[in-house]
Scaffold this active site. Structure first.
Site, PDB file in Angstrom:
ATOM      1  N   ASP A 234      29.752  -7.565  32.369  1.00 19.73           N
ATOM      2  CA  ASP A 234      30.993  -6.811  32.569  1.00 19.73           C
ATOM      3  C   ASP A 234      31.254  -6.454  34.030  1.00 19.73           C
ATOM      4  O   ASP A 234      31.992  -5.514  34.321  1.00 19.73           O
ATOM      5  CB  ASP A 234      30.990  -5.525  31.723  1.00 19.73           C
ATOM      6  CG  ASP A 234      31.054  -5.813  30.236  1.00 19.73           C
ATOM      7  OD1 ASP A 234      31.412  -6.947  29.872  1.00 19.73           O
ATOM      8  OD2 ASP A 234      30.729  -4.918  29.444  1.00 19.73           O
ATOM      9  N   GLU A 235      30.664  -7.195  34.960  1.00 21.25           N
ATOM     10  CA  GLU A 235      30.847  -6.880  36.370  1.00 21.25           C
ATOM     11  C   GLU A 235      31.383  -8.057  37.171  1.00 21.25           C
ATOM     12  O   GLU A 235      31.283  -8.079  38.405  1.00 21.25           O
ATOM     13  CB  GLU A 235      29.526  -6.387  36.976  1.00 21.25           C
ATOM     14  CG  GLU A 235      29.066  -5.052  36.388  1.00 21.25           C
ATOM     15  CD  GLU A 235      27.839  -4.495  37.083  1.00 21.25           C
ATOM     16  OE1 GLU A 235      27.470  -5.028  38.149  1.00 21.25           O
ATOM     17  OE2 GLU A 235      27.261  -3.527  36.559  1.00 21.25           O
TER      18      GLU A 235
END
Length: 290
Positions: A234-235
Site C-alpha cells: 500500500d505504499e
C-alpha cells in the site's frame, strides 16, 4: 485546413532532465511531420530538475498516422535529451485483467463505466480467489476465472496468474479490492502496470473491519487511495485519492458505504488516466496530467 473530428490521434509521453529546447524540439518534429498538436501538458520540477510532457497530436488533414515512422523520426530527439518516452495510438485499448475477492463495488463500477464508453479497456477476464462475483462478470459478458488461494497454494496460484498475464498479453492488472497480498516477485513482474485501491484514513487502520475501527476512533475524514502496486504494501506511487468528510452521526455501516463511493471514484480515475497515458512514474511519485 481543418482535420476531421474522427481523425486518428497519437500521444507522446516523455520525461527527462530539464534542458532548454525540449518543447521546441518536440513541436518542431511534429510540424515537420505535418502533425498538429491537439492537447499539450508539461511540467518542469524545480525540486528534481526533471521535465515531463504529454502531447496529443493528429495529422493536419486527418490522414492516418504512421506511428512506426514517427517513432523512428523521434528517436534522435529522444537520445539527444536522454528521454524516457513512449508514443502510442490513443484508440488502442489496453488489455486488462481485473482481480477481485468478494466486494463487488469496484468491479461493478469499472465494468459499467467501460460498457458505456467512459473507460477504454479491453477487459480480458475477471480473476478472483472466490467464486462469489462470477455472475457480475457474466452480466457484462466478461470471462471469469476462479483461482483459489491458500497459504500452501499461493505460489501455484500466482504462477497461474502470471501465466495468464503472459498468454493473454495483459497490459494492465487492476486490483479491484483483491484481498490478497502479492509476493515481491509478482509485484516486480507487474511493476508500472498494476493498480490497487484501498481505504485511506488518518490515523491508518489495518486489519479487519477498518471502518468500524475508524468509527470507534471518531474519524472526521475517510477516503481512498489508488496507487501502483509495489512490494511495499500500500505504499506504491499514488495516482489518485478521494476524501469525504464525516461526523459523529455516521454509523460504521454508513462509513463503509461512503468508503465504497470513494474507492470506486478513485480507482476509476486512476485506471482512466493510466490507460490514457496521462501518468508518468518517477521513483515513488507520479506526475498526472488530468
Amino acid at each position: 485546413m481543418t482535420r476531421p473530428a474522427e481523425a486518428q490521434h497519437g500521444v507522446l509521453v516523455l520525461s527527462c532532465e530539464d534542458a532548454p529546447g525540449i518543447v521546441h524540439a518536440v513541436s518542431g518534429l511534429l510540424l515537420q511531420e505535418r502533425c498538429t498538436i491537439v492537447e499539450s501538458h508539461q511540467f518542469d520540477s524545480p525540486t528534481s530538475g526533471m521535465f515531463y510532457m504529454r502531447v496529443e497530436f493528429a495529422h493536419v488533414d486527418g490522414a492516418p498516422l504512421d506511428l512506426a515512422h514517427l517513432c523512428s523520426a523521434f528517436e534522435e530527439t529522444a537520445q539527444r535529451f536522454g528521454m524516457d518516452w513512449r508514443m502510442v495510438d490513443t484508440a488502442q485499448r489496453q488489455r486488462t485483467l481485473i482481480m477481485v475477492s468478494r466486494y463487488a463495488h469496484c468491479l461493478n463500477d469499472l465494468l459499467f463505466r467501460n460498457s458505456i464508453g467512459e473507460l477504454h479497456l479491453d477487459v480480458v477476464a475477471v480473476v478472483s480467489n472466490h467464486p462469489d462475483l462470477a455472475d457480475t462478470a457474466a452480466f457484462y459478458g466478461v470471462p471469469f476465472r476462479h483461482i483459489p488461494v491458500t497459504r500452501e497454494t499461493k505460489p501455484e496460484a500466482e504462477a497461474a496468474l502470471l501465466e495468464m498475464v503472459r498468454e493473454e498479453r495483459i497490459d494492465l492488472v487492476v486490483l479491484a479490492r483483491y484481498m490478497q497480498i502479492l509476493s515481491d516477485g509478482l509485484c516486480q513482474e507487474l511493476a508500472g502496470r498494476a493498480i490497487n485501491i484501498h481505504h485511506s484514513m488518518l490515523p491508518s487502520f489495518k486489519g479487519a473491519r477498518p471502518y468500524h475501527q475508524a468509527h470507534a476512533r471518531g474519524v472526521k475524514f475517510i477516503g481512498a487511495t489508488a496507487h501502483y502496486v509495489t512490494a511495499d504494501l500500500d505504499e506504491g506511487p499514488i495516482i489518485e485519492q478521494e476524501m469525504l468528510r464525516v461526523d459523529h452521526t455516521v454509523t460504521p455501516e454508513e462509513l463503509a458505504a461512503r468508503g465504497r463511493e470513494a474507492e470506486t471514484r478513485a480507482l476509476a480515475h486512476a485506471v482512466r488516466w493510466h490507460t490514457e497515458n496521462r501518468v508518468l512514474i518517477r521513483g515513488n511519485r507520479t506526475v498526472v496530467f488530468e
